[in-house]
Design a protein around this motif. Structure first.
Motif, PDB file in Angstrom:
ATOM      1  N   LEU A  12       0.831  -1.198   0.000  1.00 46.76           N
ATOM      2  CA  LEU A  12       0.000   0.000   0.000  1.00 46.76           C
ATOM      3  C   LEU A  12       0.868   1.251   0.000  1.00 46.76           C
ATOM      4  O   LEU A  12       0.525   2.269  -0.577  1.00 46.76           O
ATOM      5  CB  LEU A  12      -0.898   0.028   1.240  1.00 46.76           C
ATOM      6  CG  LEU A  12      -2.087  -0.920   1.271  1.00 46.76           C
ATOM      7  CD1 LEU A  12      -2.792  -0.799   2.600  1.00 46.76           C
ATOM      8  CD2 LEU A  12      -3.043  -0.605   0.145  1.00 46.76           C
ATOM      9  N   GLN A  25      -1.837   3.391  -2.591  1.00 47.94           N
ATOM     10  CA  GLN A  25      -2.822   2.730  -3.435  1.00 47.94           C
ATOM     11  C   GLN A  25      -2.546   1.230  -3.443  1.00 47.94           C
ATOM     12  O   GLN A  25      -1.408   0.792  -3.378  1.00 47.94           O
ATOM     13  CB  GLN A  25      -2.733   3.259  -4.881  1.00 47.94           C
ATOM     14  CG  GLN A  25      -2.918   4.768  -5.000  1.00 47.94           C
ATOM     15  CD  GLN A  25      -4.363   5.180  -4.815  1.00 47.94           C
ATOM     16  OE1 GLN A  25      -5.262   4.379  -5.016  1.00 47.94           O
ATOM     17  NE2 GLN A  25      -4.582   6.422  -4.426  1.00 47.94           N
ATOM     18  N   SER A  29      -7.090  -3.523  -2.579  1.00 52.07           N
ATOM     19  CA  SER A  29      -7.718  -2.944  -1.400  1.00 52.07           C
ATOM     20  C   SER A  29      -8.644  -1.814  -1.802  1.00 52.07           C
ATOM     21  O   SER A  29      -8.239  -0.890  -2.504  1.00 52.07           O
ATOM     22  CB  SER A  29      -6.652  -2.429  -0.430  1.00 52.07           C
ATOM     23  OG  SER A  29      -5.841  -3.486   0.033  1.00 52.07           O
ATOM     24  N   ASP A  30      -9.885  -1.892  -1.369  1.00 57.29           N
ATOM     25  CA  ASP A  30     -10.863  -0.856  -1.660  1.00 57.29           C
ATOM     26  C   ASP A  30     -10.716   0.277  -0.663  1.00 57.29           C
ATOM     27  O   ASP A  30     -10.572   0.049   0.538  1.00 57.29           O
ATOM     28  CB  ASP A  30     -12.280  -1.425  -1.564  1.00 57.29           C
ATOM     29  CG  ASP A  30     -12.537  -2.501  -2.599  1.00 57.29           C
ATOM     30  OD1 ASP A  30     -11.979  -2.392  -3.707  1.00 57.29           O
ATOM     31  OD2 ASP A  30     -13.283  -3.444  -2.289  1.00 57.29           O
ATOM     32  N   ILE A  31     -10.781   1.500  -1.149  1.00 59.83           N
ATOM     33  CA  ILE A  31     -10.767   2.642  -0.247  1.00 59.83           C
ATOM     34  C   ILE A  31     -12.172   2.818   0.313  1.00 59.83           C
ATOM     35  O   ILE A  31     -13.154   2.845  -0.426  1.00 59.83           O
ATOM     36  CB  ILE A  31     -10.254   3.909  -0.947  1.00 59.83           C
ATOM     37  CG1 ILE A  31     -10.125   5.037   0.068  1.00 59.83           C
ATOM     38  CG2 ILE A  31     -11.135   4.313  -2.111  1.00 59.83           C
ATOM     39  CD1 ILE A  31      -9.326   6.212  -0.435  1.00 59.83           C
ATOM     40  N   LYS A  39      -6.648   8.210   4.952  1.00 58.56           N
ATOM     41  CA  LYS A  39      -7.458   7.366   4.078  1.00 58.56           C
ATOM     42  C   LYS A  39      -7.602   6.010   4.748  1.00 58.56           C
ATOM     43  O   LYS A  39      -6.688   5.542   5.446  1.00 58.56           O
ATOM     44  CB  LYS A  39      -6.816   7.205   2.707  1.00 58.56           C
ATOM     45  CG  LYS A  39      -6.896   8.460   1.826  1.00 58.56           C
ATOM     46  CD  LYS A  39      -6.413   8.177   0.418  1.00 58.56           C
ATOM     47  CE  LYS A  39      -6.480   9.422  -0.454  1.00 58.56           C
ATOM     48  NZ  LYS A  39      -7.862   9.867  -0.695  1.00 58.56           N
ATOM     49  N   TYR A  41      -8.560   1.936   4.055  1.00 56.69           N
ATOM     50  CA  TYR A  41      -8.671   0.882   3.045  1.00 56.69           C
ATOM     51  C   TYR A  41      -9.207  -0.400   3.681  1.00 56.69           C
ATOM     52  O   TYR A  41      -8.947  -0.677   4.860  1.00 56.69           O
ATOM     53  CB  TYR A  41      -7.299   0.564   2.436  1.00 56.69           C
ATOM     54  CG  TYR A  41      -6.629   1.718   1.748  1.00 56.69           C
ATOM     55  CD1 TYR A  41      -6.763   1.906   0.370  1.00 56.69           C
ATOM     56  CD2 TYR A  41      -5.839   2.622   2.455  1.00 56.69           C
ATOM     57  CE1 TYR A  41      -6.140   2.954  -0.277  1.00 56.69           C
ATOM     58  CE2 TYR A  41      -5.224   3.682   1.817  1.00 56.69           C
ATOM     59  CZ  TYR A  41      -5.368   3.837   0.451  1.00 56.69           C
ATOM     60  OH  TYR A  41      -4.747   4.886  -0.181  1.00 56.69           O
ATOM     61  N   GLN A  42      -9.917  -1.179   2.884  1.00 64.46           N
ATOM     62  CA  GLN A  42     -10.276  -2.519   3.322  1.00 64.46           C
ATOM     63  C   GLN A  42      -9.003  -3.342   3.484  1.00 64.46           C
ATOM     64  O   GLN A  42      -8.119  -3.314   2.634  1.00 64.46           O
ATOM     65  CB  GLN A  42     -11.194  -3.192   2.302  1.00 64.46           C
ATOM     66  CG  GLN A  42     -11.544  -4.639   2.625  1.00 64.46           C
ATOM     67  CD  GLN A  42     -12.272  -4.780   3.956  1.00 64.46           C
ATOM     68  OE1 GLN A  42     -13.279  -4.120   4.188  1.00 64.46           O
ATOM     69  NE2 GLN A  42     -11.759  -5.630   4.842  1.00 64.46           N
TER      70      GLN A  42
END
Length: 213
Positions: A12, A25, A29-31, A39, A41-42
Motif C-alpha cells: 500500500l 494505493q 484494497s478498496d478505499i 485514508k 482501506y479494506q
C-alpha cells in the motif's frame, strides 16, 4: 501480524505514481473513506479489519499519534477502536514535505452512524450515555450528532457529562481524553463517531475525536 499481511500493507505504501503521489494505493484494497489527514482501506486479508493511513507532521506531537498511544493502553474500553498494529514510516523523498511521516494502523472495521439501519440505534445509544438527543429538524441523527459536538466542544460540558453519565466506561473514556481535548481541541463530527455491532447491541466508538490542526 502474519508476514504476508505485513507485505501487503507495505505494498500500500510502495505503489505510488506521479498521478497519485503522496497517496497509498493497492489494486487489491478498496478505499472505504478519506478525510483531510487520512485514508481508510479494506484490509487485504481480513474482512473485519481496515488499514488506516494517516499523514503526520511530527509523530511525537501530532494529535492522532497521541490518541493512538492512549487507546492502545486502554483497549478494554469499548468506546475506543480496537487496534491490531500501528507503525510509523518516514517518507524522506515524499513531495509532501509538510507531512513527511505516515502512520499505518490495522484496526477493526466499524459501521457509520448514518447507515440507514443504524440511525435509530445511534440516537438511542447517545441518549443512554446522557447526551441530549432532542431534535429541531427533520434530520434527527444530524441534530443528535450536533448535540454531541456541542457537548464535547466545551470543557465544562464534557466534565458535566462525565459526572452525570450512568455508563462508567464512557465516564472513563471522557476522563482519559480530557487532557488531550485541552491540548489539541475536539473534532466530534458525524464521521468521527462509529458503531461496533455486538451481541448486546450497537456500541458507540470514538474513532478520531481530536482536532489534528
Amino acid at each position: 501480524m502474519a508476514v504476508n499481511t505485513i507485505m501487503k500493507i507495505q505494498e500500500l505504501m510502495n505503489q505510488t505514481t506521479p498521478q497519485t503521489k503522496n497517496e497509498f494505493q493497492s489494486p487489491n484494497s478498496d478505499i472505504l473513506g478519506s478525510g483531510m489527514q487520512a485514508k481508510v482501506y479494506q484490509h487485504p486479508n481480513h474482512t473485519d479489519r481496515v488499514v488506516k493511513v494517516v499523514k503526520l507532521f511530527n509523530p511525537r506531537t501530532d494529535a492522532y499519534t497521541n490518541f493512538v498511544r492512549l487507546i492502545v493502553k486502554h483497549q478494554d474500553n469499548p468506546f475506543f477502536p480496537r487496534i491490531f498494529s500501528a507503525k510509523i514510516h518516514e517518507m524522506p523523498n515524499d513531495a509532501d514535505g509538510a507531512l513527511p511521516y505516515r502512520l499505518i494502523i490495522v484496526m477493526e472495521k466499524l459501521h457509520p452512524v448514518d447507515s440507514e439501519k443504524l440511525q435509530d440505534a445511534t440516537i438511542e445509544s447517545l441518549w443512554r450515555l446522557g447526551i441530549n438527543t432532542d431534535s429541531w429538524s427533520d434530520d434527527e441523527l444530524y441534530d443528535a450528532v450536533l448535540n454531541v459536538k456541542m457537548a464535547f466542544n466545551n470543557s465544562d460540558r464534557r466534565k458535566k457529562l462525565a459526572a452525570e453519565t450512568n455508563n462508567p466506561q464512557f465516564k472513563e473514556a471522557l476522563e482519559l481524553l480530557e487532557p488531550y481535548f485541552e491540548a489539541f481541541g475536539t473534532d466530534m463530527h458525524i464521521g468521527n463517531i462509529m458503531i461496533r455491532l455486538t451481541g448486546s447491541g450497537p456500541q458507540i466508538v470514538l474513532i478520531d475525536p481530536l482536532d489534528f490542526g
